[in-house]
Scaffold this motif. Structure first.
Motif, PDB file in Angstrom:
ATOM      1  N   GLY A  33     -25.274 -28.484 -77.047  1.00  0.00           N
ATOM      2  CA  GLY A  33     -25.064 -27.786 -78.303  1.00  0.00           C
ATOM      3  C   GLY A  33     -24.849 -26.289 -78.145  1.00  0.00           C
ATOM      4  O   GLY A  33     -24.155 -25.818 -77.232  1.00  0.00           O
ATOM      5  N   PHE A  34     -25.472 -25.550 -79.044  1.00  0.00           N
ATOM      6  CA  PHE A  34     -25.275 -24.104 -79.103  1.00  0.00           C
ATOM      7  C   PHE A  34     -25.771 -23.416 -77.831  1.00  0.00           C
ATOM      8  O   PHE A  34     -25.173 -22.431 -77.370  1.00  0.00           O
ATOM      9  CB  PHE A  34     -25.990 -23.541 -80.326  1.00  0.00           C
ATOM     10  N   THR A  35     -26.847 -23.941 -77.256  1.00  0.00           N
ATOM     11  CA  THR A  35     -27.368 -23.357 -76.011  1.00  0.00           C
ATOM     12  C   THR A  35     -26.344 -23.471 -74.893  1.00  0.00           C
ATOM     13  O   THR A  35     -26.096 -22.513 -74.153  1.00  0.00           O
ATOM     14  CB  THR A  35     -28.672 -24.056 -75.600  1.00  0.00           C
ATOM     15  N   PHE A  36     -25.740 -24.642 -74.778  1.00  0.00           N
ATOM     16  CA  PHE A  36     -24.708 -24.848 -73.763  1.00  0.00           C
ATOM     17  C   PHE A  36     -23.528 -23.900 -73.990  1.00  0.00           C
ATOM     18  O   PHE A  36     -23.006 -23.294 -73.044  1.00  0.00           O
ATOM     19  CB  PHE A  36     -24.243 -26.303 -73.806  1.00  0.00           C
ATOM     20  N   LEU A  37     -23.112 -23.748 -75.237  1.00  0.00           N
ATOM     21  CA  LEU A  37     -21.999 -22.864 -75.562  1.00  0.00           C
ATOM     22  C   LEU A  37     -22.278 -21.429 -75.144  1.00  0.00           C
ATOM     23  O   LEU A  37     -21.452 -20.766 -74.509  1.00  0.00           O
ATOM     24  CB  LEU A  37     -21.709 -22.935 -77.067  1.00  0.00           C
TER      25      LEU A  37
END
Length: 253
Positions: free
Chosen positions: A47-51
């Motif tokens: 999710g956002f962490t990966f992005l």
């Protein structure tokens, strides 16, 4: 991965040998190695962490390229290399005709390889992970290893694109590692339809046509046209548009 592939191919042509195909292989390898090295850490998150972590990696690579001026040229970019003849016979011309056919041939080969990969059992497993990660894990699929392999393959394709850019333009700048280039690629995918290989081709063509057409009309506000179309695509999906056209014109046709 695009920028690293571009710099790898450019440095190889400048310091080792200017053979285009060998340089292309070097760019592919550089993109794959960077993806495999960073993916081993990044793919543990979603999710956002990966992005945000991918953006952080890109900024770190950009900073390294800026500091390694002896190899990358820094703000001035990497230039001064001349590509050798393709297959030892065809010399690159100033009009870019050979470069265009060369890039098209590489595109066809990479598209075929990507199609075979997506349709393989490995690719089907990755598609299943995209749909339902928990279910694929319950079925015994090694989720992390499958994603890591696909991430490395994607890095190899991006490295090939970067190497082509370096070889056909004979210059590599820091903009090849910028966030704006990643954003443009994302816009292309959305315009063409994310999740389909053909969507990448369609989206790139649509984006470039819009870019040149809108910029020729108003060079200061051409991004407004691209942004408006992007909002339209996001709000009205292609499936909804096709269904509306069928309901509106299907009977008449």
């Amino acid at each position: 991965m695009f920028g690293v592939g571009a710099y790898a191919a450019g440095v190889f042509a400048l310091r080792v040998m200017p053979d285009p195909l060998v340089g292309l292989a070097v760019g592919v390898l550089a993109g794959a190695v960077l993806a495999a090295a960073t993916g081993a850490f990044l793919l543990r998150y979603q999710g956002f962490t990966f992005l945000m972590l991918t953006v952080a990696v890109a900024q770190m690579v950009l900073s390294l390229a800026h500091k390694a001026r002896d190899w990358t040229g820094g703000d001035d970019g990497l230039s001064g290399y001349v590509m050798g003849p393709l297959l030892g016979q065809f010399q690159f011309d100033l009009e870019g005709r050979l470069a265009a056919f060369y890039a098209l041939a590489v595109l066809v080969v990479c598209f075929y390889a990507a199609r075979r990969l997506v349709d393989s059992p490995f690719g089907m497993a990755v598609r299943g992970i995209h749909e339902n990660r928990a279910r694929m894990a319950a079925l015994g699929t090694p989720v992390y290893r499958r994603l890591w392999g696909m991430y490395a393959a994607a890095g190899a394709l991006a490295g090939a694109a970067g190497a082509l850019s370096a070889q056909t333009t004979a210059v590599v700048g820091l903009d090849s590692l910028s966030f704006s280039l990643s954003a443009e690629a994302l816009v292309m995918l959305i315009l063409g339809g994310a999740g389909r290989l053909s969507g990448a081709l369609v989206g790139a063509a649509v984006f470039l046509v819009l870019h040149h057409t809108a910029a020729s009309i108003n060079p200061y506000h051409w991004l407004f046209v691209v942004g408006g179309l992007l909002m339209l695509v996001v709000l009205v999906s292609p499936a909804k548009a096709v269904a509306w056209l069928r309901n509106r014109w299907g009977g008449r046709a």
